[in-house]
Design a protein around this motif. Structure first.
Motif, mmCIF file in Angstrom:
data_model
loop_
_atom_site.group_PDB
_atom_site.id
_atom_site.type_symbol
_atom_site.label_atom_id
_atom_site.label_comp_id
_atom_site.label_asym_id
_atom_site.label_seq_id
_atom_site.Cartn_x
_atom_site.Cartn_y
_atom_site.Cartn_z
ATOM 1 N N ALA A 105 5.449 -9.016 5.745
ATOM 2 C CA ALA A 105 6.047 -8.081 4.883
ATOM 3 C C ALA A 105 4.769 -7.001 4.462
ATOM 4 O O ALA A 105 4.883 -5.627 4.533
ATOM 5 C CB ALA A 105 6.698 -8.580 3.979
ATOM 6 N N ARG A 106 3.473 -7.573 4.231
ATOM 7 C CA ARG A 106 2.711 -7.090 3.791
ATOM 8 C C ARG A 106 1.934 -6.179 4.706
ATOM 9 O O ARG A 106 1.789 -4.950 4.741
ATOM 10 C CB ARG A 106 1.398 -8.012 3.250
ATOM 11 C CG ARG A 106 0.235 -7.004 2.625
ATOM 12 C CD ARG A 106 -0.635 -7.987 2.054
ATOM 13 N NE ARG A 106 -1.429 -8.803 3.061
ATOM 14 C CZ ARG A 106 -2.174 -10.020 2.639
ATOM 15 N NH1 ARG A 106 -2.488 -10.442 1.367
ATOM 16 N NH2 ARG A 106 -2.752 -10.606 3.456
ATOM 17 N N ASP A 107 1.815 -6.526 6.061
ATOM 18 C CA ASP A 107 1.238 -5.750 7.297
ATOM 19 C C ASP A 107 2.335 -4.889 7.464
ATOM 20 O O ASP A 107 2.122 -3.558 7.841
ATOM 21 C CB ASP A 107 1.097 -6.883 8.216
ATOM 22 C CG ASP A 107 -0.430 -7.186 8.720
ATOM 23 O OD1 ASP A 107 -1.295 -6.570 8.056
ATOM 24 O OD2 ASP A 107 -0.809 -7.980 9.326
ATOM 25 N N LEU A 108 3.361 -5.034 7.572
ATOM 26 C CA LEU A 108 4.662 -3.981 8.149
ATOM 27 C C LEU A 108 4.837 -3.144 7.009
ATOM 28 O O LEU A 108 4.918 -1.951 7.156
ATOM 29 C CB LEU A 108 5.900 -4.991 8.249
ATOM 30 C CG LEU A 108 5.623 -5.885 9.420
ATOM 31 C CD1 LEU A 108 6.877 -6.702 9.499
ATOM 32 C CD2 LEU A 108 5.838 -5.083 10.844
ATOM 33 N N LYS A 109 4.674 -3.467 5.674
ATOM 34 C CA LYS A 109 4.552 -2.233 4.819
ATOM 35 C C LYS A 109 3.289 -1.251 4.892
ATOM 36 O O LYS A 109 3.580 -0.097 4.829
ATOM 37 C CB LYS A 109 4.577 -2.854 3.131
ATOM 38 C CG LYS A 109 4.606 -2.018 2.234
ATOM 39 C CD LYS A 109 5.967 -1.190 2.150
ATOM 40 C CE LYS A 109 6.287 -0.472 1.002
ATOM 41 N NZ LYS A 109 5.202 0.541 0.547
ATOM 42 N N THR A 110 2.265 -1.796 5.254
ATOM 43 C CA THR A 110 1.026 -1.020 5.585
ATOM 44 C C THR A 110 1.531 -0.061 6.657
ATOM 45 O O THR A 110 0.984 1.053 6.675
ATOM 46 C CB THR A 110 -0.206 -1.946 5.898
ATOM 47 O OG1 THR A 110 -0.549 -2.623 4.900
ATOM 48 C CG2 THR A 110 -1.246 -0.998 6.366
ATOM 49 N N PHE A 111 2.053 -0.602 7.815
ATOM 50 C CA PHE A 111 2.398 0.157 8.628
ATOM 51 C C PHE A 111 3.398 1.518 8.475
ATOM 52 O O PHE A 111 3.463 2.484 8.752
ATOM 53 C CB PHE A 111 3.038 -0.585 9.988
ATOM 54 C CG PHE A 111 3.347 0.074 11.367
ATOM 55 C CD1 PHE A 111 2.390 0.643 11.980
ATOM 56 C CD2 PHE A 111 4.675 -0.088 11.606
ATOM 57 C CE1 PHE A 111 2.463 1.246 13.234
ATOM 58 C CE2 PHE A 111 5.008 0.711 12.923
ATOM 59 C CZ PHE A 111 3.813 1.457 13.585
ATOM 60 N N LEU A 112 4.445 0.917 7.475
ATOM 61 C CA LEU A 112 5.543 1.998 7.238
ATOM 62 C C LEU A 112 5.019 3.034 6.272
ATOM 63 O O LEU A 112 5.384 4.207 6.597
ATOM 64 C CB LEU A 112 6.687 0.989 6.323
ATOM 65 C CG LEU A 112 7.597 1.830 5.588
ATOM 66 C CD1 LEU A 112 8.425 2.757 6.684
ATOM 67 C CD2 LEU A 112 8.379 1.182 4.865
ATOM 68 N N ASP A 113 3.809 2.741 5.465
ATOM 69 C CA ASP A 113 3.463 3.594 4.546
ATOM 70 C C ASP A 113 2.612 4.837 5.529
ATOM 71 O O ASP A 113 2.504 5.860 4.745
ATOM 72 C CB ASP A 113 2.401 3.058 3.692
ATOM 73 C CG ASP A 113 2.965 2.099 2.690
ATOM 74 O OD1 ASP A 113 4.265 2.359 2.153
ATOM 75 O OD2 ASP A 113 2.241 1.290 2.113
#
Length: 292
Positions: free
Chosen positions: A153-161
């Motif tokens: 979730a942390r990596d995917l939130k970085t990508f989403l941001d």
């Protein structure tokens, strides 16, 4: 002209699509299928040209690495996974600091469930190119399938941001986050839709996840709005994958398996959804073996 088959009854097709079970579920009253995409003339020509160029004398190591990488990308596009992975490894042999090659090699390692090696590949890509946002996506997916949802979730939130208006980035973040806190994931999904949602068709997938739309409404919109067979195949590749994940969440394994197989039937090999539909079915098979 749009090329599609509209099947008023899905039951006979599901007999082929769904793994053997006593009472297979009907996916939708109407299934929408594209003509499966075929290898294009352009891809065949690219493979021939790149092969010829790799035989040129006096290529530098960096030039050879770039050609191997480009050929690997084409192999990947047409579904020749072993050939693609071989070329990505050749590219890394000639250019050990090739971030793109590490990234795509990591994708193949994830598909093969070689998660530790995949993490190392994505770490290498990010060390070489810290702003390589797609390495965050792919490492997040590897962590998701590797059973590390918090890190995923942390990596995917970085990508989403990097692009919060992209519904696909949102969906991958949601899939990881819901394994950590389902209620919070639903709340954030609803908040994000309210803030960034628009009339792009893919936001309808988010609405399905929130109970604001249905599978059939989504598929009918795709059918009505796709301009040609390629667009239809690409949209269905994406939609069927996320509908399969929704069916998993709803404890409908037969329906999920059917949707994953419909994802694969589009032949859009280089879409992330196509890649991981095959992994999902492998995982289903492994779980079935464990239950025996």
């Amino acid at each position: 002209m749009k090329h599609r088959f509209l099947l008023s009854s899905a039951i006979s097709l599901l007999g082929l699509l769904v793994t053997a079970c006593s009472a297979p579920q009907v996916v939708t009253p109407t299934l929408i299928l594209p003509v499966p995409m075929q290898v294009s003339y352009e891809s065949e020509l690219s493979l021939a040209r790149l092969g010829q160029m790799l035989n040129y004398p006096d290529l530098t190591a960096e030039q050879r690495a770039e050609l191997f990488f480009q050929r690997g990308v084409v192999f990947d596009r047409v579904g020749l996974r072993a050939m693609a992975r071989l070329d990505f490894n050749r590219a890394l042999r000639d250019k050990p600091d090739f971030a793109d090659a590490y990234n795509l090699n990591g994708v193949y390692l994830t598909q093969n469930q070689e998660f530790d090696e995949a993490y190392e590949a994505f770490d290498s890509a990010l060390e070489l190119a810290p702003d390589y946002h797609y390495a965050h996506l792919n490492r997040g997916i590897a962590l998701y399938y590797g059973g590390r949802p918090t890190l995923a979730a942390r990596d995917l939130k970085t990508f989403l941001d990097e692009d919060p208006s992209d519904p696909y980035r949102l969906l991958w973040w949601y899939l990881a986050l819901e394994q950590v806190d389902t209620d919070e994931a639903q709340r954030l999904l609803s908040t994000h839709l309210a803030q960034y949602g628009n009339d792009e068709w893919a936001w309808d997938i988010v609405k399905v996840y929130l109970g604001q739309s249905t599978d059939e409404a989504l598929l009918n919109r795709i059918s009505n709005e796709s301009q040609d067979n390629q667009e239809l195949a690409e949209r269905l590749c994406e939609a069927y994958f996320y509908l399969a994940k929704q069916a998993q969440r709803n404890d409908q394994p037969e329906q999920a398996a059917a949707y994953f197989k419909l994802t694969l039937a589009t032949n859009i090999h280089d879409f992330v959804e196509h890649r991981y539909a095959l992994l999902e079915l492998d995982l289903v098979g492994e779980q079935a073996m464990l239950r025996r």
